[in-house]
Design a protein around this motif. Sequence first.
Motif, PDB file in Angstrom:
ATOM      1  N   ALA A  52     -65.752  19.951  80.274  1.00 63.17           N
ATOM      2  CA  ALA A  52     -64.921  18.754  80.146  1.00 63.17           C
ATOM      3  C   ALA A  52     -65.085  17.784  81.305  1.00 63.17           C
ATOM      4  O   ALA A  52     -64.873  16.578  81.145  1.00 63.17           O
ATOM      5  CB  ALA A  52     -63.444  19.133  79.999  1.00 63.17           C
ATOM      6  N   HIS A  53     -65.461  18.306  82.486  1.00 61.57           N
ATOM      7  CA  HIS A  53     -65.633  17.434  83.643  1.00 61.57           C
ATOM      8  C   HIS A  53     -66.340  18.209  84.747  1.00 61.57           C
ATOM      9  O   HIS A  53     -66.621  19.399  84.613  1.00 61.57           O
ATOM     10  CB  HIS A  53     -64.284  16.902  84.120  1.00 61.57           C
ATOM     11  N   ASP A  54     -66.632  17.520  85.840  1.00 58.28           N
ATOM     12  CA  ASP A  54     -67.273  18.138  87.000  1.00 58.28           C
ATOM     13  C   ASP A  54     -66.220  18.279  88.104  1.00 58.28           C
ATOM     14  O   ASP A  54     -65.800  17.280  88.703  1.00 58.28           O
ATOM     15  CB  ASP A  54     -68.433  17.259  87.487  1.00 58.28           C
ATOM     16  N   PRO A  55     -65.774  19.506  88.393  1.00 55.84           N
ATOM     17  CA  PRO A  55     -64.700  19.694  89.370  1.00 55.84           C
ATOM     18  C   PRO A  55     -65.129  19.518  90.823  1.00 55.84           C
ATOM     19  O   PRO A  55     -64.311  19.686  91.728  1.00 55.84           O
ATOM     20  CB  PRO A  55     -64.252  21.138  89.106  1.00 55.84           C
ATOM     21  N   THR A  56     -66.384  19.172  91.054  1.00 54.03           N
ATOM     22  CA  THR A  56     -66.850  18.962  92.431  1.00 54.03           C
ATOM     23  C   THR A  56     -66.917  17.486  92.804  1.00 54.03           C
ATOM     24  O   THR A  56     -67.252  17.153  93.941  1.00 54.03           O
ATOM     25  CB  THR A  56     -68.243  19.593  92.651  1.00 54.03           C
ATOM     26  N   GLN A  57     -66.611  16.602  91.873  1.00 55.93           N
ATOM     27  CA  GLN A  57     -66.635  15.174  92.175  1.00 55.93           C
ATOM     28  C   GLN A  57     -65.260  14.725  92.665  1.00 55.93           C
ATOM     29  O   GLN A  57     -64.261  14.897  91.965  1.00 55.93           O
ATOM     30  CB  GLN A  57     -67.035  14.361  90.937  1.00 55.93           C
ATOM     31  N   LEU A  58     -65.220  14.162  93.855  1.00 52.20           N
ATOM     32  CA  LEU A  58     -63.957  13.755  94.460  1.00 52.20           C
ATOM     33  C   LEU A  58     -63.595  12.339  94.029  1.00 52.20           C
ATOM     34  O   LEU A  58     -64.339  11.389  94.273  1.00 52.20           O
ATOM     35  CB  LEU A  58     -64.066  13.825  95.983  1.00 52.20           C
ATOM     36  N   ASN A  59     -62.443  12.230  93.376  1.00 49.48           N
ATOM     37  CA  ASN A  59     -61.911  10.919  92.966  1.00 49.48           C
ATOM     38  C   ASN A  59     -62.907  10.114  92.143  1.00 49.48           C
ATOM     39  O   ASN A  59     -63.006   8.889  92.294  1.00 49.48           O
ATOM     40  CB  ASN A  59     -61.460  10.119  94.191  1.00 49.48           C
ATOM     41  N   ARG A  60     -63.613  10.799  91.268  1.00 49.29           N
ATOM     42  CA  ARG A  60     -64.509  10.107  90.350  1.00 49.29           C
ATOM     43  C   ARG A  60     -64.983  11.087  89.286  1.00 49.29           C
ATOM     44  O   ARG A  60     -64.885  12.311  89.462  1.00 49.29           O
ATOM     45  CB  ARG A  60     -65.722   9.516  91.078  1.00 49.29           C
ATOM     46  N   GLN A  61     -65.474  10.538  88.194  1.00 49.90           N
ATOM     47  CA  GLN A  61     -66.195  11.308  87.193  1.00 49.90           C
ATOM     48  C   GLN A  61     -67.228  10.370  86.604  1.00 49.90           C
ATOM     49  O   GLN A  61     -66.877   9.302  86.075  1.00 49.90           O
ATOM     50  CB  GLN A  61     -65.280  11.834  86.091  1.00 49.90           C
ATOM     51  N   GLY A  62     -68.488  10.741  86.705  1.00 48.42           N
ATOM     52  CA  GLY A  62     -69.542   9.918  86.145  1.00 48.42           C
ATOM     53  C   GLY A  62     -69.470   8.504  86.671  1.00 48.42           C
ATOM     54  O   GLY A  62     -69.483   8.268  87.879  1.00 48.42           O
ATOM     55  N   PRO A  63     -69.345   7.510  85.773  1.00 52.91           N
ATOM     56  CA  PRO A  63     -69.354   6.112  86.197  1.00 52.91           C
ATOM     57  C   PRO A  63     -68.019   5.616  86.735  1.00 52.91           C
ATOM     58  O   PRO A  63     -67.932   4.510  87.250  1.00 52.91           O
ATOM     59  CB  PRO A  63     -69.710   5.368  84.909  1.00 52.91           C
ATOM     60  N   ASP A  64     -66.956   6.416  86.604  1.00 52.80           N
ATOM     61  CA  ASP A  64     -65.616   5.956  86.954  1.00 52.80           C
ATOM     62  C   ASP A  64     -65.195   6.483  88.318  1.00 52.80           C
ATOM     63  O   ASP A  64     -65.287   7.687  88.581  1.00 52.80           O
ATOM     64  CB  ASP A  64     -64.605   6.421  85.902  1.00 52.80           C
ATOM     65  N   SER A  65     -64.699   5.609  89.176  1.00 50.12           N
ATOM     66  CA  SER A  65     -64.277   6.033  90.504  1.00 50.12           C
ATOM     67  C   SER A  65     -62.870   5.535  90.805  1.00 50.12           C
ATOM     68  O   SER A  65     -62.422   4.519  90.282  1.00 50.12           O
ATOM     69  CB  SER A  65     -65.255   5.520  91.572  1.00 50.12           C
ATOM     70  N   GLY A  66     -62.171   6.290  91.634  1.00 49.38           N
ATOM     71  CA  GLY A  66     -60.796   5.972  91.990  1.00 49.38           C
ATOM     72  C   GLY A  66     -59.928   7.203  91.853  1.00 49.38           C
ATOM     73  O   GLY A  66     -60.274   8.150  91.131  1.00 49.38           O
ATOM     74  N   THR A  67     -58.805   7.218  92.538  1.00 49.29           N
ATOM     75  CA  THR A  67     -57.933   8.397  92.501  1.00 49.29           C
ATOM     76  C   THR A  67     -57.385   8.676  91.115  1.00 49.29           C
ATOM     77  O   THR A  67     -56.993   9.805  90.816  1.00 49.29           O
ATOM     78  CB  THR A  67     -56.764   8.222  93.483  1.00 49.29           C
ATOM     79  N   GLN A  68     -57.353   7.654  90.258  1.00 50.57           N
ATOM     80  CA  GLN A  68     -56.867   7.859  88.892  1.00 50.57           C
ATOM     81  C   GLN A  68     -57.830   8.702  88.067  1.00 50.57           C
ATOM     82  O   GLN A  68     -57.491   9.160  86.976  1.00 50.57           O
ATOM     83  CB  GLN A  68     -56.608   6.518  88.192  1.00 50.57           C
ATOM     84  N   TYR A  69     -59.039   8.945  88.589  1.00 39.77           N
ATOM     85  CA  TYR A  69     -60.029   9.776  87.896  1.00 39.77           C
ATOM     86  C   TYR A  69     -60.222  11.117  88.602  1.00 39.77           C
ATOM     87  O   TYR A  69     -61.228  11.788  88.389  1.00 39.77           O
ATOM     88  CB  TYR A  69     -61.363   9.030  87.808  1.00 39.77           C
ATOM     89  N   ARG A  70     -59.287  11.503  89.431  1.00 42.68           N
ATOM     90  CA  ARG A  70     -59.423  12.740  90.192  1.00 42.68           C
ATOM     91  C   ARG A  70     -59.342  13.974  89.307  1.00 42.68           C
ATOM     92  O   ARG A  70     -58.772  13.932  88.204  1.00 42.68           O
ATOM     93  CB  ARG A  70     -58.356  12.827  91.287  1.00 42.68           C
ATOM     94  N   SER A  71     -59.895  15.049  89.802  1.00 43.02           N
ATOM     95  CA  SER A  71     -59.810  16.344  89.124  1.00 43.02           C
ATOM     96  C   SER A  71     -58.511  17.011  89.553  1.00 43.02           C
ATOM     97  O   SER A  71     -58.306  17.280  90.744  1.00 43.02           O
ATOM     98  CB  SER A  71     -61.010  17.221  89.511  1.00 43.02           C
ATOM     99  N   VAL A  72     -57.642  17.280  88.581  1.00 46.43           N
ATOM    100  CA  VAL A  72     -56.328  17.818  88.935  1.00 46.43           C
ATOM    101  C   VAL A  72     -55.762  18.654  87.791  1.00 46.43           C
ATOM    102  O   VAL A  72     -55.957  18.342  86.614  1.00 46.43           O
ATOM    103  CB  VAL A  72     -55.348  16.667  89.308  1.00 46.43           C
TER     104      VAL A  72
END
Length: 234
Positions: A128-148
């Motif tokens: 579903a996602h990459d849990p090693t990316q800090l405050n981003r996933q793929g093309p999207d960045s920002g704390t709203q895209y954090r892994s939580v």
Amino acid sequence: MQVMKHRWSSPLLAALVAIVVGGLAESFSYAAEAPVVIDPPKFDQPKAAGALQTAVFGGGCFWGVQGVFEHVRGVQKVVSGYAGGNKATAQYELVATGTTGHAESVQITYDPAVVSYGELLRIFFSVAHDPTQLNRQGPDSGTQYRSVIFYGSEAQKSVAQAYITQLGQAHAYARQIVTQLSPAGGFYPAEDYHQDYLVQHPRDLYIVYNDLPKVANLQRLFPASWRGTPVSWR
């Protein structure tokens, strides 16, 4: 680089953008995160008949995460929304600024007799996602895209923490897991146009490049958990 999340109304424009985006994806590798084959959690809640339960995960844009879990056996409903912030600012335009404290999240209602919390976590961490990316996933960045993970009970917290530790000790990823564990507070459903977005707009370029591969990986890596017809958010 960030891809705008909207649909392209002109077929010609979509075709031209597909060529450009395809080239950029090849150059900058911002398409869907590669899946990671991981072991199931050693510590989990046993499957048992009972009332439906909920899990809340944030893993980047909620379109793809919702799209994945809508295809999981035992899941009854998946709602895209906002968690980690206040109700007053739980609006897409405000959350998109990254200043409200929210994470784009999904609320998963599931049957604990069919699928366990740990099994949901395994899918979350694997496809579903990459849990090693800090405050981003793929093309999207920002704390709203954090892994939580927004845990709703001490039992969920224990399962999640133990699994993160297990995956870290197994060196399942090339980088450190950065997934946050936060107590569940309010969950606020996103605007209707965000719901079931992957199902409703499978040809959207954002969905094609970032999210349809995740659904395909779910079917390929978790055939026993796969359901062909996705559930609806309502």
